[in-house]
Design an enzyme around this catalytic site. Structure first.
Site, mmCIF file in Angstrom:
data_model
loop_
_atom_site.group_PDB
_atom_site.id
_atom_site.type_symbol
_atom_site.label_atom_id
_atom_site.label_comp_id
_atom_site.label_asym_id
_atom_site.label_seq_id
_atom_site.Cartn_x
_atom_site.Cartn_y
_atom_site.Cartn_z
ATOM 1 N N LYS A 12 0.734 -1.373 0.166
ATOM 2 C CA LYS A 12 -0.375 0.020 0.074
ATOM 3 C C LYS A 12 1.013 1.416 0.253
ATOM 4 O O LYS A 12 2.584 1.121 0.565
ATOM 5 C CB LYS A 12 -0.900 -0.090 1.043
ATOM 6 C CG LYS A 12 -0.257 -0.238 2.439
ATOM 7 C CD LYS A 12 0.317 0.893 3.332
ATOM 8 C CE LYS A 12 0.749 1.142 4.421
ATOM 9 N NZ LYS A 12 1.600 2.149 4.899
ATOM 10 N N ALA A 96 11.412 -4.418 3.152
ATOM 11 C CA ALA A 96 10.415 -4.139 4.406
ATOM 12 C C ALA A 96 11.118 -2.901 4.789
ATOM 13 O O ALA A 96 12.009 -2.267 4.535
ATOM 14 C CB ALA A 96 11.401 -4.766 5.097
ATOM 15 N N LEU A 100 5.460 0.861 3.134
ATOM 16 C CA LEU A 100 4.897 -0.132 1.743
ATOM 17 C C LEU A 100 3.861 -1.329 2.768
ATOM 18 O O LEU A 100 2.893 -1.430 1.897
ATOM 19 C CB LEU A 100 4.982 -0.359 1.075
ATOM 20 C CG LEU A 100 5.923 0.571 0.091
ATOM 21 C CD1 LEU A 100 7.014 -0.161 -0.506
ATOM 22 C CD2 LEU A 100 5.199 1.358 -0.032
ATOM 23 N N GLY A 101 4.193 -1.460 4.020
ATOM 24 C CA GLY A 101 2.991 -2.478 4.926
ATOM 25 C C GLY A 101 2.962 -3.977 4.247
ATOM 26 O O GLY A 101 1.970 -4.171 4.195
ATOM 27 N N ASP A 137 -1.877 -1.641 10.928
ATOM 28 C CA ASP A 137 -2.368 -1.891 9.505
ATOM 29 C C ASP A 137 -3.112 -3.261 9.014
ATOM 30 O O ASP A 137 -3.359 -2.865 7.677
ATOM 31 C CB ASP A 137 -0.523 -1.411 8.307
ATOM 32 C CG ASP A 137 -0.533 0.575 8.425
ATOM 33 O OD1 ASP A 137 -1.173 0.851 8.975
ATOM 34 O OD2 ASP A 137 0.973 0.152 8.063
HETATM 35 O O1 C5P Z 1 0.531 -1.206 15.410
HETATM 36 P P1 C5P Z 1 2.251 -1.353 14.939
HETATM 37 O O2 C5P Z 1 2.348 -2.236 15.749
HETATM 38 O O3 C5P Z 1 2.102 -1.382 13.596
HETATM 39 O O4 C5P Z 1 2.455 -0.309 15.122
HETATM 40 C C1 C5P Z 1 3.769 -0.066 15.530
HETATM 41 C C2 C5P Z 1 4.357 1.178 16.632
HETATM 42 O O5 C5P Z 1 4.327 2.240 15.747
HETATM 43 C C3 C5P Z 1 3.667 1.266 17.383
HETATM 44 O O6 C5P Z 1 4.701 0.309 19.009
HETATM 45 C C4 C5P Z 1 3.473 2.720 17.581
HETATM 46 O O7 C5P Z 1 5.526 2.930 18.075
HETATM 47 C C5 C5P Z 1 3.372 3.193 16.645
HETATM 48 N N1 C5P Z 1 2.565 3.900 16.088
HETATM 49 C C6 C5P Z 1 1.753 4.786 16.071
HETATM 50 N N2 C5P Z 1 0.422 5.493 16.678
HETATM 51 C C7 C5P Z 1 -0.224 4.297 15.488
HETATM 52 C C8 C5P Z 1 0.043 3.246 14.564
HETATM 53 C C9 C5P Z 1 1.223 2.942 15.102
HETATM 54 O O8 C5P Z 1 2.548 5.281 17.626
HETATM 55 N N3 C5P Z 1 -1.578 4.793 14.978
#
Ligand code: C5P
EC number: 2.7.1.148
Length: 289
Positions: A12, A96, A100-101, A137
């Site tokens: 994405k 990575a 790009l998810g 995501d």
């Molecule tokens: O949800 P995910 O594990 O992908 O998020 C990785 C990190 O990115 C979280 O631990 C946080 O530090 C940051 N993050 C955030 N706010 C979001 C999404 C991600 O601060 N909406």
């Protein structure tokens, strides 16, 4: 029952990303528009006697429980009470640490792939809830439609229409850590105007000039402070004819948006060889599952 299944996991880009504030749980409250592109990992899922095993064409990708595809298999098996083991092979095409998810899309593909392979018939609404346990995501990739994502990114509202975009994607030779990008974000430093309504209206009218004008990513500034090269890539893309250029998610990939494919191809001829990955991409439209 089939013994294995192949499934595509598209990347994405974020066409719009605004941060509304920091939450008590450490996440940020966001408003983002995500759009699939035709750069995809290819995943083979098969059953084995026991345990979860992840293998990947890129040896530096973690293969243990920190891999989001591994987490997806573990969550699916636990929720559905599956006793069989799962073997996952990821043919990695999405870089990575690029915004790009890729890892999130792999995880969603594993949830959907196991659901099909094991004929569990878990509805997408439920899969999206499990996906949110894996990462912010991941739910977007369950729906696979251009969508507004809110909350920490897990609350998905698909947009009414799909538009075809022509883009040039550039990935520099460094990666960005998502937590680091968010940590460096300072609300008071955001100077650019963000108008989600204007972006959504442009999308609805398929007004490519206005879509380009209203694209924004408030994570760019904190990331550019750490990696000034991102600003250089944006300039390169605009000089090569892009209507606008934006970092995707927390970076490091940057994409330029073009009126027509031939303009993206012309920009490619200027930029190829300068960065590790320069690729003309268009929107990803899924065939029948
Ligand atoms: O949800 P995910 O594990 O992908 O998020 C990785 C990190 O990115 C979280 O631990 C946080 O530090 C940051 N993050 C955030 N706010 C979001 C999404 C991600 O601060 N909406």
């Amino acid at each position: 029952m089939a013994e294995h299944i192949y499934i595509e996991a598209p990347a994405k880009v974020n066409l719009f990303l605004d941060i509304k504030g920091k939450r008590d749980d450490g996440y940020h409250e966001i408003q983002t528009v995500m759009h699939l592109i035709d750069l995809k990992d290819e995943i083979r899922i098969s059953l084995r006697d026991e345990g979860i095993r992840v293998r990947c064409s890129e040896p530096f990708i973690p293969q243990g429980s920190e891999n989001l595809a591994y987490k997806a298999a573990a969550i699916f098996s636990e929720k559905c009470g599956i006793r069989k083991g799962v073997e996952i092979y990821i043919d990695k095409k999405i870089p990575a640490g690029a915004g790009l998810g890729g890892g999130s899309s792999d995880a969603a593909a594993v949830l959907k792939g196991l659901n099909n392979l094991l004929a569990c018939n878990v509805p997408h609404e439920e899969l999206a809830l499990w996906a949110a346990e894996i990462g912010s995501d991941v739910p977007f990739f369950i729906w696979e439609r251009t969508a507004l994502a809110e909350g920490r990114g897990e609350l998905i509202s698909p947009l009414k229409r799909e538009n075809l975009l022509h883009m040039l994607l550039v990935k520099p030779d460094f990666s960005v850590s998502t937590p680091e990008a968010y940590r460096n974000f300072k609300k008071e430093e955001v100077k650019m105007s963000r108008d989600l309504k204007a972006f959504l209206a442009a999308w609805e009218n398929y007004d490519i000039i206005s879509i380009a004008e209203n694209m924004i990513n408030v994570l760019e500034m904190p990331v550019i402070k750490l990696y000034p090269e991102i600003a250089g890539i944006k300039d390169d893309l605009k000089r090569a004819g892009a209507l606008n250029a934006l970092m995707s998610g927390s970076g490091s990939a940057v994409f330029g948006i073009f009126r027509e494919e031939k303009e993206a191809l012309r920009a490619y001829s200027f930029l190829q060889g300068k960065y590790p990955l320069v690729k003309v991409v268009t929107s990803y439209i899924r065939g029948d599952e």
